[in-house]
Design a protein around this motif. Structure first.
Motif, PDB file in Angstrom:
ATOM      1  N   ARG A   7       0.832  -1.212   0.000  1.00  0.00           N
ATOM      2  CA  ARG A   7       0.000   0.000   0.000  1.00  0.00           C
ATOM      3  C   ARG A   7       0.860   1.252   0.000  1.00  0.00           C
ATOM      4  NH1 ARG A   7      -5.261  -1.476   3.772  1.00  0.00           N
ATOM      5  NH2 ARG A   7      -5.394  -3.676   3.148  1.00  0.00           N
ATOM      6  N   GLN A  53      -2.545   8.131   4.549  1.00  0.00           N
ATOM      7  CA  GLN A  53      -2.294   6.733   4.176  1.00  0.00           C
ATOM      8  C   GLN A  53      -3.003   6.383   2.882  1.00  0.00           C
ATOM      9  OE1 GLN A  53      -3.577   4.476   7.573  1.00  0.00           O
ATOM     10  NE2 GLN A  53      -1.611   4.722   8.647  1.00  0.00           N
ATOM     11  N   THR A  90      -5.118   3.403   0.921  1.00  0.00           N
ATOM     12  CA  THR A  90      -5.970   2.246   1.177  1.00  0.00           C
ATOM     13  C   THR A  90      -6.376   1.621  -0.143  1.00  0.00           C
ATOM     14  OG1 THR A  90      -7.933   1.475   2.387  1.00  0.00           O
ATOM     15  CG2 THR A  90      -8.133   3.547   1.159  1.00  0.00           C
ATOM     16  N   ARG A 119      -9.158  -4.825  -3.437  1.00  0.00           N
ATOM     17  CA  ARG A 119      -9.386  -5.843  -2.408  1.00  0.00           C
ATOM     18  C   ARG A 119      -9.746  -7.186  -3.065  1.00  0.00           C
ATOM     19  NH1 ARG A 119      -9.879  -3.693   2.708  1.00  0.00           N
ATOM     20  NH2 ARG A 119     -10.140  -1.414   2.787  1.00  0.00           N
TER      21      ARG A 119
END
Length: 316
Positions: A21, A59, A61, A67
Motif C-alpha cells: 500500500r 495513508q 488504502t 481488495r
C-alpha cells in the motif's frame, strides 16, 4: 484477453503494491526505482480502469477492486515463483519419487532383487512400479507415462535413448537325471528331445528351429508358455528340454536342481537393454535410477562391468 497482451511484470508490481500500500515500499520490495513503480501503478490503473490505491488522509488504502484482486495477485505470483524456481536437487535418501518401468519377466528377475536391495539401502522412500511391456511402450515413454523399458535389445524408438545392460548367452536346461544329461549333448540328441518353448505371442518356431533346419534337424515343441520364469519349474518336473538365457538358468538351476549345458550348435545371443525417453536424459533422479539399474545388473552377474561377459554354465 490473451496472456501475450499482458506484461507479466505488472503482476509482480500489482502484488507488491497491494501488499505494501505504498509506492516507495513496493519499489523497495521488488527491487526497482520509485519512478518505475509509479509508472507500473499508472499502467495498472489504466488497465483495470480503477485507482487501486486511494489516498485517505496520510495513508493509502485499497479500492474495492483492489481488495478483490489482492488474493488472486498473490496466488499468481506464487505460481510464477513455482514455475521459475530452480529445480530441487535429487536426494535419494529423502526423495519420495515413484518411477514406472515396463519389463519382461526375465529382466525383472535379473534386475529387481538387487535393485530392491539398493533402494532399501540408498533410497528407502523411492517407489518402483513395474509392469509388462505393452506394444505402445515407446509412445508411453515419450508422453512421460513410464520412465524406462527393460527388455531385449532392438531398434531404439525415436525420442528415446538406450544403454546395454547385459550380453546374453543361450544355454540348455534339463532336470537332473534327464536321459540327455548322461551323455554329451549333441545337436542330434538335442533335436530328439521334447522341448518347452517360451513364446510370449504363442508361436512354436523361432531362431532355434531355423538353426536346426540348417543342419537338417527338427525338434518337437511339446509345450509353449508365455513367461520365462514359469518354464524352469516345468522343466524340473518333466523330461522337457528348455533353451533359455544363461542368466535365467543360473538364477534358478541350483534352487530347482537343474542341469545347465551349453547349446550344442551355434546360436547367436542377444543383448538386454534399458531404454528411456530423451526428455529424462538430464533429470537427476532419472540419472540416479539408470545408474542404480546398471549397478544392480553388475551385482547380479558378479562381473566388473555391466553384463559384458558371457554368463557361465554349470556343466554338471
Amino acid at each position: 484477453m490473451h496472456l501475450q497482451s499482458v506484461d507479466t511484470h505488472l503482476v509482480v508490481a500489482l502484488h507488491a503494491l497491494l501488499q505494501e500500500r505504498s509506492v516507495t515500499r513496493a519499489a523497495r520490495r521488488v527491487g526497482v526505482t520509485q519512478p518505475s513503480m509509479s509508472h507500473a501503478l499508472a499502467r495498472l490503473r489504466a488497465h483495470f480502469d480503477d485507482p487501486l490505491l486511494v489516498q485517505v488522509g496520510r495513508q493509502m488504502t485499497l479500492s474495492e477492486r483492489a481488495r478483490d484482486l489482492a488474493p488472486r495477485a498473490a496466488e499468481a505470483v506464487e505460481r510464477l515463483e513455482q514455475v521459475f524456481r530452480p529445480a530441487e536437487r535429487f536426494d535419494p535418501r529423502r526423495s519420495q519419487r515413484t518411477f514406472r518401468l515396463v519389463a519382461t519377466d526375465n529382466l525383472e528377475l535379473l534386475v529387481l532383487p538387487a535393485l530392491t536391495a539398493l533402494l532399501a539401502a540408498e533410497a528407502p522412500r523411492v517407489n518402483l512400479r513395474c509392469r509388462n511391456i505393452p506394444a505402445d511402450y515407446a509412445d508411453l515413454l515419450r508422453r512421460g507415462e513410464i520412465d524406462g523399458k527393460l527388455g531385449r535389445g532392438g531398434p531404439v524408438p525415436d525420442g528415446c535413448r538406450s544403454t546395454l545392460l547385459a550380453a546374453e548367452q543361450i544355454v540348455c536346461v534339463m532336470r537332473r537325471g534327464h536321459p540327455a544329461s548322461r551323455r554329451p549333448l549333441t545337436a542330434a540328441r538335442y533335436a530328439a528331445c521334447e522341448h518347452l518353448m517360451v513364446s510370449p505371442h504363442g508361436g512354436d518356431h523361432g531362431a532355434i528351429d531355423h538353426a536346426l533346419a540348417e543342419r537338417g534337424l527338427r525338434r518337437r515343441v511339446t509345450l509353449t508358455v508365455s513367461h520365462f520364469l514359469v518354464a524352469p519349474f516345468i522343466v524340473s518336473g518333466s523330461d522337457l528340454l528348455l533353451t533359455v538365457s544363461a542368466r535365467v538358468a543360473a538364477a534358478l538351476a541350483r534352487r530347482l536342481d537343474l542341469v545347465v549345458r551349453p547349446c550344442p550348435f551355434a546360436l547367436e545371443g542377444y543383448t538386454l537393454t534399458l531404454v528411456w525417453p530423451e526428455r529424462s536424459e538430464h533429470d537427476e533422479g532419472h540419472r540416479w535410477l539408470r545408474a542404480a539399474i546398471q549397478r544392480a545388473v553388475v551385482v547380479d552377474s558378479g562381473s566388473p562391468a555391466p553384463g559384458l561377459r558371457p554368463a557361465r554354465c554349470d556343466t554338471a
